[in-house]
Design a protein around this motif. Structure first.
Motif, PDB file in Angstrom:
ATOM      1  N   GLN A 194     -17.884  -6.239  63.240  1.00 49.83           N
ATOM      2  CA  GLN A 194     -17.450  -6.860  62.483  1.00 49.83           C
ATOM      3  C   GLN A 194     -16.635  -8.371  62.638  1.00 49.83           C
ATOM      4  O   GLN A 194     -16.007  -9.104  62.344  1.00 49.83           O
ATOM      5  N   LYS A 200      -9.895  -3.772  61.575  1.00 45.81           N
ATOM      6  CA  LYS A 200     -10.401  -2.201  61.396  1.00 45.81           C
ATOM      7  C   LYS A 200      -9.087  -0.908  62.419  1.00 45.81           C
ATOM      8  O   LYS A 200      -8.889   0.499  62.777  1.00 45.81           O
ATOM      9  N   GLN A 201      -9.027  -1.720  63.520  1.00 48.64           N
ATOM     10  CA  GLN A 201      -8.009  -1.113  64.818  1.00 48.64           C
ATOM     11  C   GLN A 201      -6.735  -1.105  64.095  1.00 48.64           C
ATOM     12  O   GLN A 201      -5.866   0.546  64.343  1.00 48.64           O
ATOM     13  N   SER A 220     -14.255  -1.892  68.493  1.00 51.07           N
ATOM     14  CA  SER A 220     -14.660  -1.187  67.380  1.00 51.07           C
ATOM     15  C   SER A 220     -16.168  -1.961  66.541  1.00 51.07           C
ATOM     16  O   SER A 220     -16.392  -1.805  65.766  1.00 51.07           O
TER      17      SER A 220
END
Length: 595
Positions: A493, A98-99, A489
């Motif tokens: 996750q 995601k990052q 984030s």
């Protein structure tokens, strides 16, 4: 003297305050992989000074082995470090994709993984056959040539049932399993293909056991498997469980943790050869996810060893990793930074796992918060990027003071795009290797071997211990840079919430003593009703119990509530104890009703 100190301090101060552009470093670290490519380069190739190479690889063996990566500054394709590189790059994406997406680098990172897995699929052309090397270090190192000009022997070497290599097959299984997670949503057919190969390779590794360098002897001088293959079997099983949730692989970890060393080896290193620390961290993750089941007690042993690794890195353990005066973790002079980047990655993910599970790390010197692990990992990355006594960036192309004479054939010789004149085997040494000048091609993003135990570094092309880069230096760093650049984030996750099973079981040893030469343990087991309803008709299955038990009634091979209790209200717990001279018994829920 005070004036001199103040002057030096002021020179350093702006550098320290400025901080680092982790986003740029992330982009650079991924770009490096494009410079290491072998085979037909794609139209979207961004490292323009490279050309096609190794286009006949595998032909003499009747197999297509075009593609893959050169491991470091040479032109050989070594299977073991290449597979480890893919595993670590995939793990970086699994945790911090995601990052990477937020910074526009996820696509490039996935391309880097796929360039490797496309080759690994070719290297496994049929069950129980895996090609583990193309070219050999002896003939390759005799020459100093661009990959595009290679005249060295490109023979391919394989393992099979008659010539096994459990370490190579186990690591390749891990790489394919980890990569299947990367492509699970975007390319499910490809992910399934990877997973199919991973399962078959793991079975091959486990059934036909042996060290790969006993079969591929040309690898011994360059990538000898000193640790053997037991760590790769556990590592491969851990990744297959992560990718499939198949209990077979969790059972493998649980049943073989002791015999294969996963619960016994307390490590202070992690890298292409020794995988124990990585397997221990994954096992700890499974435990924190509530997936341990009947193997929870064994996974706790894995976690204890993962904790040991972290404490050793932080300097708060019983056996700590050496540091340079400038604060860099130091293990060996030759390519020390490979261990710094792998350690930093494990520290980073473990910090996030602990945070997700609302836990802290217990070290011999006291408890450590998860943020301390991440902070220390950041300090190591900052050292690599220039916060060190030499103010040198050990990432090529980052900052203004970085290595200019990298021990790397392709970057040190003029690009074939600029001068197509053939560079001969020995002529490359005379003309290019011996030049006391900067490389004509900047190897952007490469992490070189790094400084010695006293923070000293010599930027010289023949100083291969310090100036040679490697793919496995970069792969774990990609994940750490993504984390530092993009934040967490959302920790979910990384670590899904614990299982919502209505009945939770926790065990711990509360006392021990020695009698007649044997050590006995008293275990306390707490059963908690996590549901919103009342638990009735509870039945527990208990195995590997070798002593008396108090607090339950036994009936028909199972255990139930004690005589004074017939139900367990929401949020309430009951405790029972037992004594025996062994590790924890296996306790699980075999039945109940909710009212």
């Amino acid at each position: 003297m005070a004036t001199l100190f103040l002057h030096v301090f002021l020179l350093w101060l702006p550098f320290a305050i400025a901080g680092h552009d982790y986003g740029q470093a992330l982009s650079n670290s991924i770009l490096f992989f494009e410079a290491q490519r072998s085979g037909y380069l794609p139209s979207n190739q961004r490292v323009k000074w490279r050309g096609d190479s190794g286009l006949n690889d595998g032909k003499a063996n009747g197999v297509d082995l075009v593609g893959g990566y050169h491991d470091a500054g040479d032109n050989v394709k070594f299977g073991l470090p290449m597979a480890f590189t893919i595993t670590m790059m995939s793990w970086s994406i699994v945790e911090y994709g995601k990052q990477m997406a937020a910074s526009g680098e996820l696509g490039h990172a996935m391309d880097a993984v796929k360039w490797g897995t496309d080759y690994l699929l070719k290297a496994n052309p049929e069950p129980n056959v895996l090609y583990g090397e193309v070219g050999d270090g002896n003939t390759d190192h005799y020459c100093w040539q661009r990959p595009e000009d290679m005249t060295t022997d490109r023979r391919a070497y394989k393992i099979d049932p008659s010539n096994p290599g459990s370490d190579l097959a186990g690591e390749t299984a891990a790489a394919m399993a980890a990569a299947s997670l990367v492509f699970r949503h975007s390319n499910p057919a490809y992910a399934n293909e990877l997973l199919s190969h991973a399962k078959q390779l793991f079975e091959f590794a486990d059934k036909y056991r042996g060290k790969y360098d006993s079969s591929i002897r040309v690898a011994q001088k360059y990538y000898q498997s000193y640790s053997g293959y037991a760590d790769e079997l556990l590592w491969g099983a851990a990744w297959l469980y992560q990718a499939t949730n198949d209990e077979y692989y969790l059972n493998y970890l649980g049943n073989n943790g002791d015999s294969l060393g996963g619960t016994g080896w307390a490590m202070t290193e992690f890298g292409w050869d020794v995988k124990y620390a990585g397997a221990q961290v994954l096992a700890a993750k499974f435990l924190m996810q509530g997936k341990g089941g009947i193997h929870s007690s064994v996974l706790e042993k894995y976690q204890q060893k993962a904790d040991y690794f972290m404490c050793s890195c932080l300097g708060k353990g019983s056996r700590n990793i050496q540091r340079t005066p400038g604060g860099l973790l130091f293990r060996q002079r030759w390519n020390n930074l490979q261990f710094v980047t792998t350690s930093s990655f494990l520290l980073t993910v473990y910090s996030d796992y602990l945070t997700s599970a609302s836990k802290s790390l217990s070290c011999p010197s006291g408890n450590v918060s998860p943020s301390e692990l991440l902070s220390f990992a950041k300090s190591q990355v900052d050292y690599i990027l220039g916060d060190n006594p030499r103010a040198t960036s050990y990432m090529v192309g980052y900052g203004s003071n970085y290595p200019r004479q990298v021990h790397h054939r392709a970057s040190s010789i003029v690009s074939i795009k600029d001068d197509s004149s053939f560079v001969s085997c020995r002529g490359g040494y005379a003309t290019w290797f011996s030049r006391k000048a900067s490389d004509p091609n900047i190897l952007t993003g490469a992490i070189v071997g790094g400084p010695d135990a006293y923070d000293n570094f010599a930027d010289e092309r023949d100083n291969y211990e310090q100036t040679e880069p490697a793919t496995y230096n970069n792969a774990p760093l990609v994940g750490v840079l993504a984390r530092l650049n993009g934040g967490h984030s959302g920790y979910n996750q990384l670590l899904p919430a614990k299982s919502s099973a209505p009945v939770d079981i926790e065990q711990k040893a509360t006392a021990s003593w020695i009698s007649k030469g044997r050590t006995y343990y008293r275990y306390s087991t707490v059963v908690t009703n996590k549901s919103a309803k009342t638990v009735k008709d509870l039945k527990l299955s208990i195995s590997k119990l070798y002593g008396p038990l108090w607090g339950l009634t036994s009936s028909g091979g199972s255990y139930g509530f004690p005589a004074w209790l017939n139900s367990l209200p929401s949020g309430k717990s009951l405790e029972f104890v037992y004594i025996h001279s062994a590790s924890q018994a296996d306790v699980s829920v075999s039945g109940y009703t909710l009212a």
